[in-house]
Design a protein around this motif. Structure first.
Motif, short mmCIF file in Angstrom:
data_model
loop_
_atom_site.label_atom_id
_atom_site.label_comp_id
_atom_site.label_asym_id
_atom_site.label_seq_id
_atom_site.Cartn_x
_atom_site.Cartn_y
_atom_site.Cartn_z
N LEU A 126 44.11 37.17 -54.83
CA LEU A 126 44.79 36.86 -56.04
C LEU A 126 44.20 36.97 -57.50
CD1 LEU A 126 46.87 34.02 -54.50
CD2 LEU A 126 47.99 36.09 -55.50
N ALA A 127 42.71 36.43 -57.18
CA ALA A 127 41.85 36.32 -58.30
C ALA A 127 41.37 37.79 -58.70
CB ALA A 127 40.61 35.32 -57.94
N GLN A 128 41.02 38.76 -57.70
CA GLN A 128 40.16 39.89 -58.11
C GLN A 128 41.35 40.96 -58.35
OE1 GLN A 128 37.01 40.14 -58.77
NE2 GLN A 128 37.11 37.87 -58.35
N PHE A 129 42.44 41.03 -57.49
CA PHE A 129 43.26 42.20 -57.69
C PHE A 129 44.61 41.88 -58.50
CE2 PHE A 129 40.87 43.16 -53.89
CZ PHE A 129 40.23 44.38 -54.26
N GLU A 130 44.80 40.75 -58.57
CA GLU A 130 46.11 40.49 -59.48
C GLU A 130 45.67 39.60 -60.65
OE1 GLU A 130 49.26 38.65 -57.60
OE2 GLU A 130 48.97 39.51 -55.54
N TYR A 134 41.97 30.70 -61.58
CA TYR A 134 41.95 29.64 -60.45
C TYR A 134 42.95 28.56 -60.35
CZ TYR A 134 37.41 31.34 -59.33
OH TYR A 134 36.26 32.25 -58.87
N GLU A 135 43.14 28.17 -61.73
CA GLU A 135 44.46 26.96 -61.92
C GLU A 135 45.50 27.29 -61.42
OE1 GLU A 135 43.83 25.63 -66.04
OE2 GLU A 135 41.97 24.68 -65.48
N SER A 144 44.24 21.96 -54.34
CA SER A 144 43.14 21.73 -55.50
C SER A 144 42.50 22.63 -56.15
CB SER A 144 42.71 20.47 -55.32
OG SER A 144 41.50 20.96 -53.95
N LEU A 145 42.04 22.65 -57.43
CA LEU A 145 41.16 23.62 -57.96
C LEU A 145 39.79 23.57 -57.15
CD1 LEU A 145 40.77 25.35 -60.29
CD2 LEU A 145 40.13 23.47 -61.60
N SER A 146 39.23 22.57 -56.78
CA SER A 146 38.01 22.48 -56.28
C SER A 146 38.13 23.37 -54.83
CB SER A 146 37.58 21.08 -55.87
OG SER A 146 38.46 20.56 -55.06
N THR A 147 39.45 23.47 -54.32
CA THR A 147 39.88 24.07 -52.90
C THR A 147 39.63 25.64 -53.26
OG1 THR A 147 40.80 22.18 -51.87
CG2 THR A 147 41.06 24.34 -51.07
N VAL A 148 40.35 25.95 -54.44
CA VAL A 148 40.33 27.45 -54.83
C VAL A 148 38.98 27.76 -54.80
CG1 VAL A 148 41.01 28.78 -56.74
CG2 VAL A 148 42.70 27.27 -55.76
N LYS A 149 37.88 26.99 -55.56
CA LYS A 149 36.52 27.44 -55.91
C LYS A 149 35.69 27.53 -54.58
CE LYS A 149 36.62 25.34 -60.55
NZ LYS A 149 35.88 24.31 -61.38
N ARG A 150 36.03 26.72 -53.59
CA ARG A 150 35.43 26.48 -52.25
C ARG A 150 35.92 27.85 -51.77
NH1 ARG A 150 36.86 22.01 -50.42
NH2 ARG A 150 38.55 22.72 -49.08
N HIS A 151 37.17 28.15 -51.48
CA HIS A 151 37.53 29.39 -50.87
C HIS A 151 37.05 30.85 -51.70
CE1 HIS A 151 40.32 27.31 -48.18
NE2 HIS A 151 41.14 27.24 -48.94
N MET A 152 36.92 30.80 -52.98
CA MET A 152 36.55 31.98 -53.60
C MET A 152 35.07 32.01 -53.36
SD MET A 152 37.53 34.29 -55.38
CE MET A 152 37.00 35.47 -56.65
N LYS A 153 34.15 31.07 -53.29
CA LYS A 153 32.70 31.04 -53.13
C LYS A 153 32.67 31.61 -51.49
CE LYS A 153 28.66 28.12 -52.21
NZ LYS A 153 27.97 27.06 -52.19
N ARG A 154 33.42 31.04 -50.74
CA ARG A 154 33.30 31.61 -49.31
C ARG A 154 33.70 33.01 -49.25
NH1 ARG A 154 36.84 28.42 -45.41
NH2 ARG A 154 35.03 26.86 -45.43
N ALA A 155 34.72 33.53 -49.91
CA ALA A 155 35.01 35.07 -49.94
C ALA A 155 33.95 35.69 -50.58
CB ALA A 155 36.28 35.10 -50.79
#
Length: 164
Positions: A126-130, A134-135, A144-155
């Motif tokens: 969603l972030a990179q291709f679309e 994050y919000e 939550s926004l912090s969960t999005v950031k955590r998933h993005m860091k993992r990715a």
């Protein structure tokens, strides 16, 4: 370890031909079915303890379905790339070597994305291709926004682990 090897040999001897036929029936191609059947047993060599497998054909089918899904997805990616090339005017057509490099890169990207956990992969795509922020991702996915950031860091860490 010897028992594991013996179990794998028995599985191969008793079920390889059946698995190859099962795959050929679904794919319509004996050559690809043979490759995926071999890949299934190669995956088992690096996998879990086979002593506890009670239904070998069900287990083999599960592993083979995953490999078949990956193969189909990669074929779809390659077809889409080739279709986009066919739409280019002749002078814009990249060289055969360049086309091969792009196909290889697509396969590597697909493998990298496939290795990510589902939530991290979804956030990354969603972030990179679309190009979604994050919000907005948090809102869409109901996290939550912090969960999005955590998933993005993992990715991102997962992606970096595939960089040679």
């Amino acid at each position: 370890m010897a028992a594991q090897s013996e179990t794998l040999v028995t599985l191969y001897r008793d079920h390889h031909a059946w698995l190859r036929g099962w795959l050929a029936g679904r794919l319509g191609c004996r050559e690809v079915a043979a490759d995926l059947a071999q890949d299934t047993f190669a995956r088992l060599m690096a996998g879990r303890d086979l002593q506890g497998v009670l239904e070998p054909r069900a287990y083999l089918t599960t592993v083979a379905k995953g490999l078949m899904a990956n193969w189909c997805r990669r074929q779809s990616l390659e077809r889409a790339y080739l279709e986009s090339l066919a739409a280019l005017p002749e002078p814009s057509m990249p060289s055969a070597e360049h086309q091969a490099l792009v196909r290889e890169a697509l396969h590597l990207i697909d493998a990298m994305l496939d290795s990510l956990p589902g939530d991290a992969r979804q956030v990354f795509l969603l972030a990179q291709f679309e190009g979604i922020g994050y919000e907005e991702i948090a809102r869409r996915l109901g996290i939550s926004l912090s969960t999005v950031k955590r998933h993005m860091k993992r990715a991102l860490v997962g992606c970096l682990s595939h960089v040679p």
